[in-house]
Design a protein around this motif. Sequence first.
Motif, mmCIF file in Angstrom:
data_model
loop_
_atom_site.group_PDB
_atom_site.id
_atom_site.type_symbol
_atom_site.label_atom_id
_atom_site.label_comp_id
_atom_site.label_asym_id
_atom_site.label_seq_id
_atom_site.Cartn_x
_atom_site.Cartn_y
_atom_site.Cartn_z
ATOM 1 N N SER A 79 26.913 -17.665 -9.874
ATOM 2 C CA SER A 79 27.901 -18.627 -10.357
ATOM 3 C C SER A 79 28.632 -18.080 -11.577
ATOM 4 O O SER A 79 29.852 -18.247 -11.709
ATOM 5 C CB SER A 79 27.203 -19.946 -10.700
ATOM 6 O OG SER A 79 28.131 -20.872 -11.232
ATOM 7 N N LEU A 80 27.889 -17.430 -12.467
ATOM 8 C CA LEU A 80 28.491 -16.825 -13.657
ATOM 9 C C LEU A 80 29.487 -15.738 -13.263
ATOM 10 O O LEU A 80 30.598 -15.672 -13.795
ATOM 11 C CB LEU A 80 27.396 -16.240 -14.549
ATOM 12 C CG LEU A 80 27.845 -15.444 -15.775
ATOM 13 C CD1 LEU A 80 28.643 -16.320 -16.723
ATOM 14 C CD2 LEU A 80 26.640 -14.835 -16.481
ATOM 15 N N ALA A 81 29.093 -14.907 -12.321
ATOM 16 C CA ALA A 81 29.977 -13.828 -11.872
ATOM 17 C C ALA A 81 31.257 -14.376 -11.255
ATOM 18 O O ALA A 81 32.357 -13.876 -11.516
ATOM 19 C CB ALA A 81 29.242 -12.942 -10.862
ATOM 20 N N SER A 91 32.619 -17.394 -11.822
ATOM 21 C CA SER A 91 33.422 -18.036 -12.870
ATOM 22 C C SER A 91 34.162 -17.011 -13.708
ATOM 23 O O SER A 91 35.333 -17.208 -14.068
ATOM 24 C CB SER A 91 32.528 -18.899 -13.764
ATOM 25 O OG SER A 91 31.961 -19.959 -13.031
ATOM 26 N N LEU A 92 33.500 -15.920 -14.030
ATOM 27 C CA LEU A 92 34.135 -14.846 -14.804
ATOM 28 C C LEU A 92 35.305 -14.242 -14.042
ATOM 29 O O LEU A 92 36.377 -14.004 -14.608
ATOM 30 C CB LEU A 92 33.105 -13.764 -15.139
ATOM 31 C CG LEU A 92 32.216 -14.008 -16.354
ATOM 32 C CD1 LEU A 92 31.129 -12.938 -16.436
ATOM 33 C CD2 LEU A 92 33.038 -14.022 -17.631
ATOM 34 N N GLN A 93 35.100 -14.005 -12.771
ATOM 35 C CA GLN A 93 36.154 -13.410 -11.959
ATOM 36 C C GLN A 93 37.358 -14.337 -11.853
ATOM 37 O O GLN A 93 38.508 -13.903 -12.020
ATOM 38 C CB GLN A 93 35.623 -13.073 -10.566
ATOM 39 C CG GLN A 93 36.682 -12.397 -9.684
ATOM 40 C CD GLN A 93 36.112 -11.937 -8.356
ATOM 41 O OE1 GLN A 93 34.907 -11.971 -8.144
ATOM 42 N NE2 GLN A 93 36.987 -11.502 -7.459
ATOM 43 N N GLU A 94 37.116 -15.628 -11.601
ATOM 44 C CA GLU A 94 38.209 -16.589 -11.484
ATOM 45 C C GLU A 94 38.957 -16.735 -12.805
ATOM 46 O O GLU A 94 40.188 -16.812 -12.831
ATOM 47 C CB GLU A 94 37.671 -17.947 -11.032
ATOM 48 C CG GLU A 94 37.206 -17.967 -9.585
ATOM 49 C CD GLU A 94 36.724 -19.343 -9.160
ATOM 50 O OE1 GLU A 94 36.768 -20.273 -9.997
ATOM 51 O OE2 GLU A 94 36.317 -19.495 -8.000
ATOM 52 N N ALA A 95 38.214 -16.763 -13.916
ATOM 53 C CA ALA A 95 38.849 -16.899 -15.225
ATOM 54 C C ALA A 95 39.714 -15.679 -15.537
ATOM 55 O O ALA A 95 40.841 -15.813 -16.039
ATOM 56 C CB ALA A 95 37.789 -17.092 -16.308
ATOM 57 N N CYS A 96 39.192 -14.503 -15.240
ATOM 58 C CA CYS A 96 39.955 -13.277 -15.502
ATOM 59 C C CYS A 96 41.219 -13.204 -14.653
ATOM 60 O O CYS A 96 42.242 -12.675 -15.087
ATOM 61 C CB CYS A 96 39.081 -12.044 -15.237
ATOM 62 S SG CYS A 96 37.803 -11.780 -16.474
ATOM 63 N N GLU A 97 41.158 -13.737 -13.455
ATOM 64 C CA GLU A 97 42.302 -13.679 -12.545
ATOM 65 C C GLU A 97 43.330 -14.772 -12.823
ATOM 66 O O GLU A 97 44.528 -14.566 -12.634
ATOM 67 C CB GLU A 97 41.809 -13.804 -11.092
ATOM 68 C CG GLU A 97 41.021 -12.598 -10.608
ATOM 69 C CD GLU A 97 40.448 -12.810 -9.217
ATOM 70 O OE1 GLU A 97 40.526 -13.959 -8.713
ATOM 71 O OE2 GLU A 97 39.912 -11.841 -8.643
ATOM 72 N N LEU A 140 24.158 -3.486 -15.639
ATOM 73 C CA LEU A 140 24.280 -4.893 -15.997
ATOM 74 C C LEU A 140 23.964 -5.110 -17.472
ATOM 75 O O LEU A 140 24.676 -5.837 -18.180
ATOM 76 C CB LEU A 140 23.337 -5.739 -15.131
ATOM 77 C CG LEU A 140 23.239 -7.225 -15.483
ATOM 78 C CD1 LEU A 140 24.596 -7.901 -15.400
ATOM 79 C CD2 LEU A 140 22.223 -7.918 -14.578
ATOM 80 N N ILE A 141 22.894 -4.477 -17.958
ATOM 81 C CA ILE A 141 22.511 -4.596 -19.370
ATOM 82 C C ILE A 141 23.629 -4.093 -20.268
ATOM 83 O O ILE A 141 23.990 -4.725 -21.268
ATOM 84 C CB ILE A 141 21.203 -3.821 -19.646
ATOM 85 C CG1 ILE A 141 20.033 -4.485 -18.905
ATOM 86 C CG2 ILE A 141 20.927 -3.740 -21.148
ATOM 87 C CD1 ILE A 141 18.748 -3.686 -18.940
ATOM 88 N N GLN A 142 24.201 -2.971 -19.899
ATOM 89 C CA GLN A 142 25.286 -2.403 -20.700
ATOM 90 C C GLN A 142 26.517 -3.311 -20.682
ATOM 91 O O GLN A 142 27.206 -3.464 -21.698
ATOM 92 C CB GLN A 142 25.656 -1.007 -20.156
ATOM 93 C CG GLN A 142 26.582 -0.202 -21.049
ATOM 94 C CD GLN A 142 25.969 0.107 -22.405
ATOM 95 O OE1 GLN A 142 24.760 0.284 -22.512
ATOM 96 N NE2 GLN A 142 26.797 0.146 -23.439
ATOM 97 N N ALA A 143 26.790 -3.941 -19.544
ATOM 98 C CA ALA A 143 27.937 -4.841 -19.435
ATOM 99 C C ALA A 143 27.755 -6.069 -20.317
ATOM 100 O O ALA A 143 28.709 -6.544 -20.943
ATOM 101 C CB ALA A 143 28.132 -5.255 -17.980
ATOM 102 N N LEU A 144 26.532 -6.588 -20.388
ATOM 103 C CA LEU A 144 26.270 -7.780 -21.200
ATOM 104 C C LEU A 144 26.426 -7.502 -22.691
ATOM 105 O O LEU A 144 26.672 -8.400 -23.491
ATOM 106 C CB LEU A 144 24.862 -8.308 -20.914
ATOM 107 C CG LEU A 144 24.667 -8.968 -19.550
ATOM 108 C CD1 LEU A 144 23.195 -9.218 -19.265
ATOM 109 C CD2 LEU A 144 25.447 -10.271 -19.478
ATOM 110 N N ARG A 145 26.324 -6.240 -23.074
ATOM 111 C CA ARG A 145 26.443 -5.884 -24.492
ATOM 112 C C ARG A 145 27.876 -6.016 -25.008
ATOM 113 O O ARG A 145 28.095 -5.931 -26.220
ATOM 114 C CB ARG A 145 25.943 -4.461 -24.728
ATOM 115 C CG ARG A 145 24.442 -4.305 -24.573
ATOM 116 C CD ARG A 145 23.986 -2.933 -24.997
ATOM 117 N NE ARG A 145 24.277 -2.700 -26.411
ATOM 118 C CZ ARG A 145 24.098 -1.518 -27.010
ATOM 119 N NH1 ARG A 145 23.639 -0.485 -26.320
ATOM 120 N NH2 ARG A 145 24.385 -1.380 -28.297
#
Length: 203
Positions: free
Chosen positions: A42-44, A46-52, A10-15
């Motif tokens: 909620s963030l996860a 929203s990110l998934q919906e936006a990417c799709e 998770l830390i690496q992904a946020l970078r």
Amino acid sequence: MSFSPLLQQLIQALRCLPGVGPKSAQRMALHLLERDRQAALSLAQSLQEACERVGQCQSCRTLSEEPICALCADEQRDHSLLCVLESPVDMLAVEQTGGYQGVYFVLGGHLSPIDGIGPEDLGIRQLLQRLQQGEIRELILATNPTVEGEATAHYILEQIEDPHLKVSRIAHGVPVGGELEFVDGGTLAHALAGRRSLRKEIS
């Protein structure tokens, strides 16, 4: 002490976010997991919906959920006036001024040989195809006033074949409220070169 594999992941992904280093990513990850897991979920989502669901407008290439974004679909806009920008953020900045009523085209970056970004990596080909349709009477090159932005604007200008198309470049100068002693030399030189008359010319 080392973090668990999932936490480290998770830390690496946020970078991947701009301006987020190891310590900032670590604080974000720990805050989400320790204090606000609902916000994390909620963030996860929203990110998934936006990417799709968020793609590119087929006309201007800005981010849009629809094939044609709301600005391009607006018949009240001047579709013969086209402003070329590097990113959707630049488009938002121009739109917030309220002084521009034309339409836009987002390149998706600027030419940068050092980073391996050439004309084929941007929307230049699509831009030239749009110009060939003959609807545009003025093209405003509003790429950023950087070395790469200037090079991109110059390259686009060289590719335009229509000699009757009006091509303009946004002015670069002293910001409103700025003092000359604090303005850098390059900006001041642009301001002097782009000066305009305060009196009407006598014909």
